[in-house]
Write a protein that holds these residues in place. Structure first.
Motif, PDB file in Angstrom:
ATOM      1  N   PHE A  12       0.839  -1.199   0.000  1.00  0.00           N
ATOM      2  CA  PHE A  12       0.000   0.000   0.000  1.00  0.00           C
ATOM      3  C   PHE A  12       0.874   1.248   0.000  1.00  0.00           C
ATOM      4  CE2 PHE A  12      -2.935   2.731   2.838  1.00  0.00           C
ATOM      5  CZ  PHE A  12      -3.398   3.423   1.730  1.00  0.00           C
ATOM      6  N   ASP A  13       0.670   2.094  -1.006  1.00  0.00           N
ATOM      7  CA  ASP A  13       1.370   3.368  -1.115  1.00  0.00           C
ATOM      8  C   ASP A  13       0.394   4.483  -0.745  1.00  0.00           C
ATOM      9  OD1 ASP A  13       2.688   5.672  -1.758  1.00  0.00           O
ATOM     10  OD2 ASP A  13       3.090   5.166  -3.843  1.00  0.00           O
ATOM     11  N   PRO A  14       0.420   5.000   0.493  1.00  0.00           N
ATOM     12  CA  PRO A  14      -0.575   5.996   0.903  1.00  0.00           C
ATOM     13  C   PRO A  14      -0.529   7.283   0.092  1.00  0.00           C
ATOM     14  CG  PRO A  14       0.529   5.063   2.814  1.00  0.00           C
ATOM     15  CD  PRO A  14       1.290   4.603   1.612  1.00  0.00           C
ATOM     16  N   ALA A  15       0.657   7.736  -0.287  1.00  0.00           N
ATOM     17  CA  ALA A  15       0.755   9.010  -1.003  1.00  0.00           C
ATOM     18  C   ALA A  15      -0.041   8.983  -2.296  1.00  0.00           C
ATOM     19  CB  ALA A  15       2.221   9.340  -1.290  1.00  0.00           C
ATOM     20  N   HIS A  16      -0.021   7.849  -2.991  1.00  0.00           N
ATOM     21  CA  HIS A  16      -0.754   7.725  -4.251  1.00  0.00           C
ATOM     22  C   HIS A  16      -2.104   7.035  -4.084  1.00  0.00           C
ATOM     23  CE1 HIS A  16       3.498   8.179  -5.591  1.00  0.00           C
ATOM     24  NE2 HIS A  16       2.935   8.935  -6.515  1.00  0.00           N
ATOM     25  N   GLY A  17      -2.363   6.509  -2.915  1.00  0.00           N
ATOM     26  CA  GLY A  17      -3.635   5.842  -2.665  1.00  0.00           C
ATOM     27  C   GLY A  17      -3.794   4.545  -3.420  1.00  0.00           C
ATOM     28  N   SER A  18      -2.688   3.914  -3.776  1.00  0.00           N
ATOM     29  CA  SER A  18      -2.744   2.710  -4.614  1.00  0.00           C
ATOM     30  C   SER A  18      -2.213   1.503  -3.866  1.00  0.00           C
ATOM     31  CB  SER A  18      -1.928   2.920  -5.894  1.00  0.00           C
ATOM     32  OG  SER A  18      -0.572   3.209  -5.585  1.00  0.00           O
ATOM     33  N   ILE A  19      -2.691   0.336  -4.282  1.00  0.00           N
ATOM     34  CA  ILE A  19      -2.211  -0.930  -3.732  1.00  0.00           C
ATOM     35  C   ILE A  19      -1.590  -1.751  -4.844  1.00  0.00           C
ATOM     36  CG2 ILE A  19      -2.913  -3.122  -2.714  1.00  0.00           C
ATOM     37  CD1 ILE A  19      -4.904  -1.668  -1.017  1.00  0.00           C
ATOM     38  N   LEU A  20      -0.372  -2.192  -4.638  1.00  0.00           N
ATOM     39  CA  LEU A  20       0.341  -3.026  -5.595  1.00  0.00           C
ATOM     40  C   LEU A  20       0.153  -4.481  -5.169  1.00  0.00           C
ATOM     41  CD1 LEU A  20       3.651  -0.946  -5.720  1.00  0.00           C
ATOM     42  CD2 LEU A  20       1.659  -0.743  -7.239  1.00  0.00           C
ATOM     43  N   ASN A  21      -0.647  -5.210  -5.929  1.00  0.00           N
ATOM     44  CA  ASN A  21      -0.981  -6.582  -5.543  1.00  0.00           C
ATOM     45  C   ASN A  21       0.198  -7.526  -5.749  1.00  0.00           C
ATOM     46  OD1 ASN A  21      -3.699  -6.091  -4.780  1.00  0.00           O
ATOM     47  ND2 ASN A  21      -4.286  -5.999  -6.932  1.00  0.00           N
ATOM     48  N   ARG A  22       0.367  -8.437  -4.809  1.00  0.00           N
ATOM     49  CA  ARG A  22       1.342  -9.522  -4.868  1.00  0.00           C
ATOM     50  C   ARG A  22       2.743  -9.015  -5.219  1.00  0.00           C
ATOM     51  NH1 ARG A  22      -0.377 -14.338  -3.974  1.00  0.00           N
ATOM     52  NH2 ARG A  22       1.536 -15.239  -4.831  1.00  0.00           N
ATOM     53  N   HIS A  23       3.279  -8.204  -4.358  1.00  0.00           N
ATOM     54  CA  HIS A  23       4.643  -7.702  -4.489  1.00  0.00           C
ATOM     55  C   HIS A  23       5.514  -8.245  -3.359  1.00  0.00           C
ATOM     56  CE1 HIS A  23       3.357  -5.067  -7.648  1.00  0.00           C
ATOM     57  NE2 HIS A  23       4.495  -4.363  -7.654  1.00  0.00           N
ATOM     58  N   ASP A  24       6.785  -8.469  -3.684  1.00  0.00           N
ATOM     59  CA  ASP A  24       7.780  -8.832  -2.681  1.00  0.00           C
ATOM     60  C   ASP A  24       8.499  -7.571  -2.208  1.00  0.00           C
ATOM     61  OD1 ASP A  24       7.062 -11.424  -3.167  1.00  0.00           O
ATOM     62  OD2 ASP A  24       9.037 -12.088  -3.878  1.00  0.00           O
ATOM     63  N   VAL A  25       8.865  -7.557  -0.938  1.00  0.00           N
ATOM     64  CA  VAL A  25       9.630  -6.442  -0.367  1.00  0.00           C
ATOM     65  C   VAL A  25      10.852  -7.030   0.328  1.00  0.00           C
ATOM     66  CG1 VAL A  25       9.623  -4.498   1.226  1.00  0.00           C
ATOM     67  CG2 VAL A  25       7.524  -5.094  -0.021  1.00  0.00           C
ATOM     68  N   LEU A  26      12.046  -6.580  -0.092  1.00  0.00           N
ATOM     69  CA  LEU A  26      13.290  -7.067   0.497  1.00  0.00           C
ATOM     70  C   LEU A  26      13.915  -5.983   1.365  1.00  0.00           C
ATOM     71  CD1 LEU A  26      15.388  -9.354   0.687  1.00  0.00           C
ATOM     72  CD2 LEU A  26      16.535  -8.351  -1.316  1.00  0.00           C
ATOM     73  N   ILE A  27      14.204  -6.362   2.590  1.00  0.00           N
ATOM     74  CA  ILE A  27      14.815  -5.451   3.570  1.00  0.00           C
ATOM     75  C   ILE A  27      16.231  -5.934   3.846  1.00  0.00           C
ATOM     76  CG2 ILE A  27      14.708  -4.630   5.952  1.00  0.00           C
ATOM     77  CD1 ILE A  27      11.532  -5.921   4.520  1.00  0.00           C
ATOM     78  N   GLU A  28      17.158  -4.986   3.865  1.00  0.00           N
ATOM     79  CA  GLU A  28      18.532  -5.299   4.257  1.00  0.00           C
ATOM     80  C   GLU A  28      18.939  -4.362   5.375  1.00  0.00           C
ATOM     81  OE1 GLU A  28      21.564  -6.517   1.312  1.00  0.00           O
ATOM     82  OE2 GLU A  28      22.636  -4.716   2.002  1.00  0.00           O
ATOM     83  N   ASP A  29      19.284  -4.937   6.516  1.00  0.00           N
ATOM     84  CA  ASP A  29      19.580  -4.162   7.715  1.00  0.00           C
ATOM     85  C   ASP A  29      18.383  -3.260   8.036  1.00  0.00           C
ATOM     86  OD1 ASP A  29      22.014  -5.472   7.998  1.00  0.00           O
ATOM     87  OD2 ASP A  29      23.036  -4.018   6.722  1.00  0.00           O
ATOM     88  N   ASP A  30      18.517  -1.939   7.959  1.00  0.00           N
ATOM     89  CA  ASP A  30      17.400  -1.065   8.366  1.00  0.00           C
ATOM     90  C   ASP A  30      16.675  -0.430   7.186  1.00  0.00           C
ATOM     91  OD1 ASP A  30      19.395   0.666   7.542  1.00  0.00           O
ATOM     92  OD2 ASP A  30      19.124   2.081   9.205  1.00  0.00           O
ATOM     93  N   ARG A  31      16.983  -0.848   5.942  1.00  0.00           N
ATOM     94  CA  ARG A  31      16.421  -0.178   4.770  1.00  0.00           C
ATOM     95  C   ARG A  31      15.695  -1.151   3.846  1.00  0.00           C
ATOM     96  NH1 ARG A  31      16.835   5.608   4.962  1.00  0.00           N
ATOM     97  NH2 ARG A  31      18.369   5.936   6.622  1.00  0.00           N
ATOM     98  N   ILE A  32      14.742  -0.618   3.099  1.00  0.00           N
ATOM     99  CA  ILE A  32      14.107  -1.361   2.008  1.00  0.00           C
ATOM    100  C   ILE A  32      15.005  -1.247   0.790  1.00  0.00           C
ATOM    101  CG2 ILE A  32      12.095  -1.471   0.483  1.00  0.00           C
ATOM    102  CD1 ILE A  32      10.480  -0.118   2.755  1.00  0.00           C
ATOM    103  N   ILE A  33      15.396  -2.378   0.229  1.00  0.00           N
ATOM    104  CA  ILE A  33      16.310  -2.324  -0.919  1.00  0.00           C
ATOM    105  C   ILE A  33      15.657  -2.782  -2.223  1.00  0.00           C
ATOM    106  CG2 ILE A  33      18.349  -2.585   0.547  1.00  0.00           C
ATOM    107  CD1 ILE A  33      18.556  -5.496  -0.519  1.00  0.00           C
ATOM    108  N   GLN A  34      14.468  -3.396  -2.140  1.00  0.00           N
ATOM    109  CA  GLN A  34      13.807  -3.827  -3.363  1.00  0.00           C
ATOM    110  C   GLN A  34      12.317  -4.019  -3.115  1.00  0.00           C
ATOM    111  OE1 GLN A  34      15.774  -7.167  -5.181  1.00  0.00           O
ATOM    112  NE2 GLN A  34      14.480  -7.176  -7.006  1.00  0.00           N
ATOM    113  N   VAL A  35      11.505  -3.533  -4.064  1.00  0.00           N
ATOM    114  CA  VAL A  35      10.062  -3.777  -4.092  1.00  0.00           C
ATOM    115  C   VAL A  35       9.750  -4.256  -5.507  1.00  0.00           C
ATOM    116  CG1 VAL A  35       7.752  -2.794  -3.817  1.00  0.00           C
ATOM    117  CG2 VAL A  35       9.636  -1.958  -2.384  1.00  0.00           C
ATOM    118  N   SER A  36       9.217  -5.467  -5.631  1.00  0.00           N
ATOM    119  CA  SER A  36       9.141  -6.073  -6.954  1.00  0.00           C
ATOM    120  C   SER A  36       7.830  -6.828  -7.159  1.00  0.00           C
ATOM    121  CB  SER A  36      10.319  -7.033  -7.151  1.00  0.00           C
ATOM    122  OG  SER A  36      10.211  -7.721  -8.381  1.00  0.00           O
TER     123      SER A  36
END
Length: 410
Positions: A12-36
């Motif tokens: 969910f991206d609140p700024a745009h009010g949109s939902i990206l269905n079935r996405h992976d999110v990769l976190i490394e240490d304290d940061r998001i490094i990939q949304v796919s």
């Protein structure tokens, strides 16, 4: 290097009010490094299946008092320091349980408390502390009762005090410098009367314009800003014209003052849930009688103010401003906002708009590459059902703060 992979969620991206269905999110240490949209191959990562759930930014409350464990702020200010700090621990933990990974403390919390959380010593939301709020004599931060003799104010010397009394241009300049030296990330002032204080009618303006401008100048010199407690249109307009960046509460705003806020790029942080809680529980929990009388003056007006701000185009951040046992109602602010403004705007107030208030756009309040990995995973879609964010966090399957898994039931 630690990696966590959230697989298959609806991002969910609140700024745009949109939902990206079935996405992976990769976190490394304290940061998001990939949304796919395509599966991410990260064999070394801890993999968590969040299919069918909503992945969204951690929530931000822009107006809290984590050290206000007693509803009567005068009594809160004189309790022993150690007791004040210990009583804050369950308050902060419960905020994190509700999905609030960041808060802006509007008076009381200091660098020590924020550092304890940042280093993992105690659980709680990341704190942007204001240190002691600045109040004129007889202002909203002056909790001395009326008397024939005005004793010196000891309000700044104990951990439970949310404010310090300081008067005069030179004195307020020094006070700002002291609060910033002690770790305040922004400066809070009392620019009108308030509910919780005993001797200042809500309609009063507080601090001279020269004093406010001096406070603003010192904050800007330190590359930060001023937030102001203000209720009436008159108090709001004069504070914003003097350079105040965010107005707290703002229940009695008029259209002229809202227009001035828009023209100056100011924000407002309404705190509607606190008036419901105070009306229901304030007297029972020790709120002074003179404060209880003031509640109805601002309660309905606060709800009416949202329409005025919305029509003027003033961005509204999320605030709760609860005291003592009433902290449990923090997330119920979502219900009030959603009823008046819709689910999306209620969520934006605690994510993208709140991040802008904190001057942390792109880092907080968003799920994007490079952002801090402050994330919550919701069982369901809060855009369709705002109650999923209300209550005590029972609909949250995961809470992550700066890449650290605080809570996981998925």
């Amino acid at each position: 290097m630690t990696q966590i992979l959230l697989k298959g969620g609806n991002v969910f991206d609140p700024a745009h009010g949109s939902i990206l269905n079935r996405h992976d999110v990769l976190i490394e240490d304290d940061r998001i490094i990939q949304v796919s949209a395509t599966p991410i191959d990260a064999p070394a990562a801890q993999s968590i299946d969040v299919t069918g759930k909503t992945v969204m930014p951690g929530l931000i409350d822009c107006h809290v008092h984590v050290l206000a464990s007693i509803a009567n702020l005068g009594l809160n200010a004189v309790q022993p320091n150690v007791l004040a700090a210990i009583r804050a621990l369950p308050i902060m933990k419960a905020m994190l349980d509700r999905g609030f990974t960041t808060v802006r403390d509007a008076g009381g919390a200091d660098w020590g408390l924020s550092h304890a959380i940042a280093t993992g010593l105690v659980p709680g939301p990341r704190i942007f502390p204001s240190g002691r709020a600045l109040s004129q004599t007889g202002g909203h931060g002056d909790f001395r009762p009326r008397s024939d003799v005005l004793e010196p104010c000891s309000c700044a010397f104990r951990a439970g005090a949310i404010a310090r009394v300081v008067d005069g241009v030179d004195a307020v300049r020094l006070a700002v410098r002291e609060e910033i030296q002690k770790g305040a990330t922004q400066i809070k002032i009392m620019a009108s009367g308030g509910v919780a204080s005993p001797t200042d009618p809500i309609g009063n303006t507080q601090y001279s314009e020269d004093e406010i401008r001096a406070i603003v100048a010192e904050a800007e010199a330190a590359q930060t800003y001023v937030m102001a407690h203000a209720y009436t249109g008159r108090a709001i307009a004069r504070a914003v014209r003097c350079g105040v960046r965010t107005i707290e509460h703002g229940n009695l705003v008029d259209r002229e003052a809202a227009g001035i806020m828009r023209d100056h790029g100011a924000f407002v942080v309404p705190t509607l849930v606190t008036y419901d809680a105070l009306a229901r529980d304030g007297a029972r929990l020790g709120l002074p009688a003179e404060s209880v009388v003031k509640i109805q003056t601002v309660r309905q007006a606060g709800r009416d103010s949202l329409r005025i701000y919305a029509e003027a185009g003033v961005p509204m951040g999320f605030g709760s401003d609860l005291l003592g046992e009433m902290h449990n109602h923090q997330s119920d602010e979502f219900r009030i906002r959603a009823e008046l403004l819709g689910n999306l705007e209620a969520i934006r107030s605690a994510t993208s708009i709140a991040a802008a208030i904190l001057q942390r756009e792109g880092e907080l309040g968003t799920v994007r590459v490079g952002a801090l990995a402050d994330l919550i995973v919701v069982d369901g879609n809060p855009l369709a059902d705002i109650s999923l964010l209300a209550g005590q966090g029972k609909h949250l399957a995961l809470v992550m703060q700066a890449g650290r898994l605080y809570r996981q039931t998925t």
